[in-house]
Design a protein around this motif. Structure first.
Motif, mmCIF file in Angstrom:
data_model
loop_
_atom_site.group_PDB
_atom_site.id
_atom_site.type_symbol
_atom_site.label_atom_id
_atom_site.label_comp_id
_atom_site.label_asym_id
_atom_site.label_seq_id
_atom_site.Cartn_x
_atom_site.Cartn_y
_atom_site.Cartn_z
ATOM 1 N N GLU A 44 0.836 -1.471 0.237
ATOM 2 C CA GLU A 44 0.240 0.039 0.408
ATOM 3 C C GLU A 44 0.800 1.176 -0.222
ATOM 4 O O GLU A 44 0.540 1.728 -1.190
ATOM 5 N N ARG A 45 1.799 1.266 1.332
ATOM 6 C CA ARG A 45 2.418 2.581 0.673
ATOM 7 C C ARG A 45 3.859 2.904 -0.617
ATOM 8 O O ARG A 45 3.670 3.867 -0.944
ATOM 9 N N GLU A 46 3.919 1.446 -1.343
ATOM 10 C CA GLU A 46 4.407 1.801 -2.900
ATOM 11 C C GLU A 46 3.690 2.136 -3.418
ATOM 12 O O GLU A 46 4.184 2.120 -4.688
ATOM 13 N N GLY A 47 2.723 2.211 -3.240
ATOM 14 C CA GLY A 47 1.494 2.353 -4.753
ATOM 15 C C GLY A 47 0.880 0.949 -5.209
ATOM 16 O O GLY A 47 1.332 0.871 -6.500
ATOM 17 N N TRP A 48 0.841 -0.282 -5.161
ATOM 18 C CA TRP A 48 0.710 -1.504 -5.732
ATOM 19 C C TRP A 48 -0.619 -1.204 -6.499
ATOM 20 O O TRP A 48 -0.546 -2.334 -7.063
ATOM 21 N N TYR A 49 -1.646 -0.581 -5.944
ATOM 22 C CA TYR A 49 -2.786 -0.742 -6.205
ATOM 23 C C TYR A 49 -3.093 -0.092 -7.770
ATOM 24 O O TYR A 49 -3.550 -0.193 -8.549
ATOM 25 N N GLY A 50 -1.832 0.642 -8.183
ATOM 26 C CA GLY A 50 -1.927 2.123 -9.255
ATOM 27 C C GLY A 50 -1.776 1.350 -10.487
ATOM 28 O O GLY A 50 -1.153 0.294 -10.572
ATOM 29 N N SER A 51 -2.189 1.770 -11.323
ATOM 30 C CA SER A 51 -2.444 1.244 -12.632
ATOM 31 C C SER A 51 -0.946 0.874 -13.789
ATOM 32 O O SER A 51 -0.247 -0.214 -14.183
ATOM 33 N N VAL A 152 -6.728 -6.111 -6.011
ATOM 34 C CA VAL A 152 -7.036 -6.895 -4.727
ATOM 35 C C VAL A 152 -5.538 -6.615 -3.724
ATOM 36 O O VAL A 152 -4.625 -6.938 -3.904
ATOM 37 N N ARG A 153 -6.090 -6.685 -2.295
ATOM 38 C CA ARG A 153 -5.320 -6.662 -1.804
ATOM 39 C C ARG A 153 -5.969 -7.689 -0.573
ATOM 40 O O ARG A 153 -7.034 -7.528 0.266
ATOM 41 N N ALA A 154 -4.983 -8.635 0.262
ATOM 42 C CA ALA A 154 -6.039 -9.694 0.905
ATOM 43 C C ALA A 154 -4.690 -10.158 2.250
ATOM 44 O O ALA A 154 -3.599 -10.372 2.207
ATOM 45 N N GLU A 155 -5.176 -9.770 3.390
ATOM 46 C CA GLU A 155 -5.081 -10.038 4.634
ATOM 47 C C GLU A 155 -5.178 -11.781 5.111
ATOM 48 O O GLU A 155 -6.392 -11.193 5.290
ATOM 49 N N ASP A 156 -4.983 -12.597 6.078
ATOM 50 C CA ASP A 156 -4.909 -13.607 6.453
ATOM 51 C C ASP A 156 -3.910 -14.197 6.990
ATOM 52 O O ASP A 156 -2.606 -14.464 6.897
ATOM 53 N N ARG A 157 -4.013 -12.961 8.977
ATOM 54 C CA ARG A 157 -3.081 -13.594 9.533
ATOM 55 C C ARG A 157 -3.270 -14.606 10.353
ATOM 56 O O ARG A 157 -4.138 -15.381 10.469
#
Length: 608
Positions: A44-51, A152-157
């Motif tokens: 998220e900090r590095e902007g992986w969601y960007g096009s 999509v970012r998925a988090e599953d601890r």
């Protein structure tokens, strides 16, 4: 629906991802996506969601990354994963995007456990809960005419034992009865277009004694003045009921009179049961000033489930459950089904083995499995995946996800029992802790408030509170002991008033109904060691057989002992298939019977 070209929800050749709420158009996004682990949690900090950002790996959706079928096959600890796909504009059009359907929705069948979704770099929503569906209206984020960049970012601890996880292991390697984790997307991803005002959910509840069906209709927002709704119910080629009504609020309830149900001598042919799983198609047409706005297609089964005099009644007739415990786990794809026909084949196989019921264990099963159970007449017990620690966080999470499961599944006729808790998982101190007791009771009462049409078990196996069914788990492998324990009323009374086979108090309060049906809902668990080779040392069962002949004898002796009971009205054998190291299935993990199928069927049904 008299139009022969109309969609019939009960007649699909391949189950759709939301089988009881269909529209004509949709498009799947399953297949190859870009993929990356984010162990440092910098995405998220590095902007992986960007096009502009491109993940460097790939994965086959909807298979979890721990599974071989995904193409990743990494079962290690990876708490955060990312997915990307560029969706061609044609897929949006195929989903039905049109001036009459100007809203486009992105659906996820299930993403474990927490997710955030971006479209073309714009955050469109987030969701928590690993077993239930969700969707986002992405209309304002799409750019017409070009490919849409979905992230999509998925988090599953792995170590978060306060989240509902079922049989997913908190250790890195599976052990005892716990299996590989399922992280991220594990059910279908798809697109669908709707009008501005559309049907969000529809439920049907038959009332056979009244000759009616109660319905609940939920829109996405309050309707405009002049909005109405038509509902048509069709059995085979016969329209058996129609209703038109005005819609003045976002949520609408009502009653449909079904004349054929009111003729007691003529209704059997349209009732749903395992012997005759008749389904009724439903069309729901929302109109404004006589012009159709939205049309959805559903189906229902005309049947009732009730309890009386120690019996589970289906359509007012006693129904003895011959059930098997189903983990819904495959070696190549884990909690996800390995191919589109797998869930249909699973239902067919359970029925071919002589069972009329399956207890789906610690998993909110894929809707396609429920669809084929509805179609083929397999009764189901629906069970919530457990958290392992009791806390206010766990209470909030499980309650939220259980409510979502009830909303998704309560119109399926195959489901005959709700099981929110199992073996005190997540409420290990329920015998002593008032808060844990209050939670177990609250789940029962909440379930009944949402769906009073089915029995509810407060805690399957032992330490019952307000259960409608008195269920016991017992892995004693001595047929003589089993026969003596379950032979008659004395054994039933001893269990209701004492300690059970697993050493737990069976009933904690006087709230267990006096006429609760008595069922053995886990037994057996025999491991066949023959043919397992050098890997047998890593496997286990609750008991074992060294040869095929010994396995058959132990299985037959247990079933014969239970059939001698005058008080049991249902059993559930553990389990359907071998599941990783828990090798106590009637079938191998590849769904191959350990005995000839006809032999297993004869043992289960008590026929020669």
């Amino acid at each position: 629906m008299n139009d022969s070209s109309a969609l019939r929800a009960s007649r699909l050749s391949v189950a759709r991802p939301r089988p009881q709420l269909l529209r004509e158009r949709w498009s799947t996004l399953d297949g190859t996506w870009r993929f990356a682990h984010d162990d440092a949690e910098v995405g998220e900090r590095e902007g992986w969601y960007g096009s502009a950002h491109r993940l460097d790996g790939s994965i086959t959706v909807p298979y979890p990354p721990e599974s071989p079928a995904s193409g990743v096959g990494d079962g290690g600890f990876h708490d955060v994963v990312w997915y990307q796909r560029d969706v061609p504009w044609q897929a949006v059009l195929e989903a039905g995007f049109h001036p009459s359907r100007p809203r486009i929705h992105l659906h996820f069948g299930a993403v474990d456990y927490r997710s955030r979704v971006w479209v073309n770099g714009k955050l469109v929503g987030s969701h928590e809960g690993g077993h239930t569906p969700f969707s986002f209206d992405i209309t304002d984020a799409i750019v017409e005419g070009i490919a849409q960049h979905i992230t999509v970012r998925a988090e599953d601890r792995a170590d978060d034992v306060e989240q509902p996880r079922g049989k997913q292991d908190w250790l890195e390697e599976p052990h005892v009865i716990w299996y590989h984790r399922t992280t991220g997307i594990w059910q279908t991803v798809w697109l669908e277009a709707t009008p501005e005002v559309f049907v969000e959910q529809v439920h049907f509840t038959p009332q056979l004694s009244r000759g009616t069906v109660e319905y609940e209709l939920r829109l996405n927002r309050p309707p405009a003045p002049g909005t109405s709704c038509r509902i048509e119910l069709v059995h085979g080629e016969e329209t058996i009921a129609e209703l038109s009504t005005q819609l003045v609020s976002q949520r609408h309830t009502g009653t449909i009179t079904v004349p054929r149900l009111q003729n007691g001598q003529d209704r059997e042919g349209i009732l749903w049961s395992p012997a005759s799983p008749q389904l009724v198609d439903a069309a729901v047409i929302v109109e404004n000033d006589g012009h159709p706005i939205d049309t959805v297609y559903s189906y229902l089964g005309l049947r009732t489930v009730s309890i009386r005099d120690g019996q589970l009644l289906l359509n007012d007739l006693p129904c003895y459950l011959r059930s098997v415990l189903s983990q819904g786990f495959w070696p190549q794809s884990h909690l996800a089904a390995p191919h589109p026909d797998a869930l249909r084949e699973e239902v067919e196989l359970i029925l071919a083995l002589g069972f009329n019921s399956a207890r789906v264990h610690q998993k909110i099963e894929d809707p396609a499995f429920l669809y084929w159970a509805d179609r083929q007449g397999l009764l189901l017990w629906a069970e919530a995946p457990a958290a392992y620690r009791f806390s206010s966080t766990a209470v909030e999470r499980l309650t939220h996800e259980w409510l979502a499961a009830l909303d998704r599944d309560r119109s399926h006729p195959s489901i005959v029992t709700w099981v929110p808790l199992n073996e005190s998982w997540g409420i290990q101190d329920v015998a002593h802790d008032p808060a844990q007791r209050a939670f177990a009771r609250a789940l029962v009462q909440l379930t009944r408030a949402i769906d009073p049409s089915r029995p509810v078990i407060s805690n399957d196996g032992w330490e019952h509170l307000e259960s409608d069914i008195f269920s016991v788990h017992d892995y004693d492998h001595d047929p003589a002991t089993v026969r003596a324990r379950y032979r008659g009323p004395e054994g039933l009374a001893a269990l209701r008033n004492g300690i059970g086979p697993a050493g737990r108090t069976m009933v904690l309060t006087d709230s267990l109904r006096e006429d609760a049906p008595f069922m053995l809902t886990e037994f057996g668990g025999i491991e066949l060691r023959a043919g397992r080779g050098n890997g047998a040392g890593d496997s286990w069962g609750y008991s074992s057989a060294n040869t095929v002949e010994q396995f058959e004898k132990q299985l037959r002796d247990l079933y014969d002992a239970l059939r001698s009971s005058t008080v049991l009205v249902g059993t559930c054998y553990t389990q359907l298939t071998d599941t990783m190291q828990e090798a106590n299935g009637l079938l191998t993990e590849d769904r191959k019977p350990k005995l000839p199928l006809a032999v297993i069927r004869a043992i289960v049904t008590g026929t020669n």
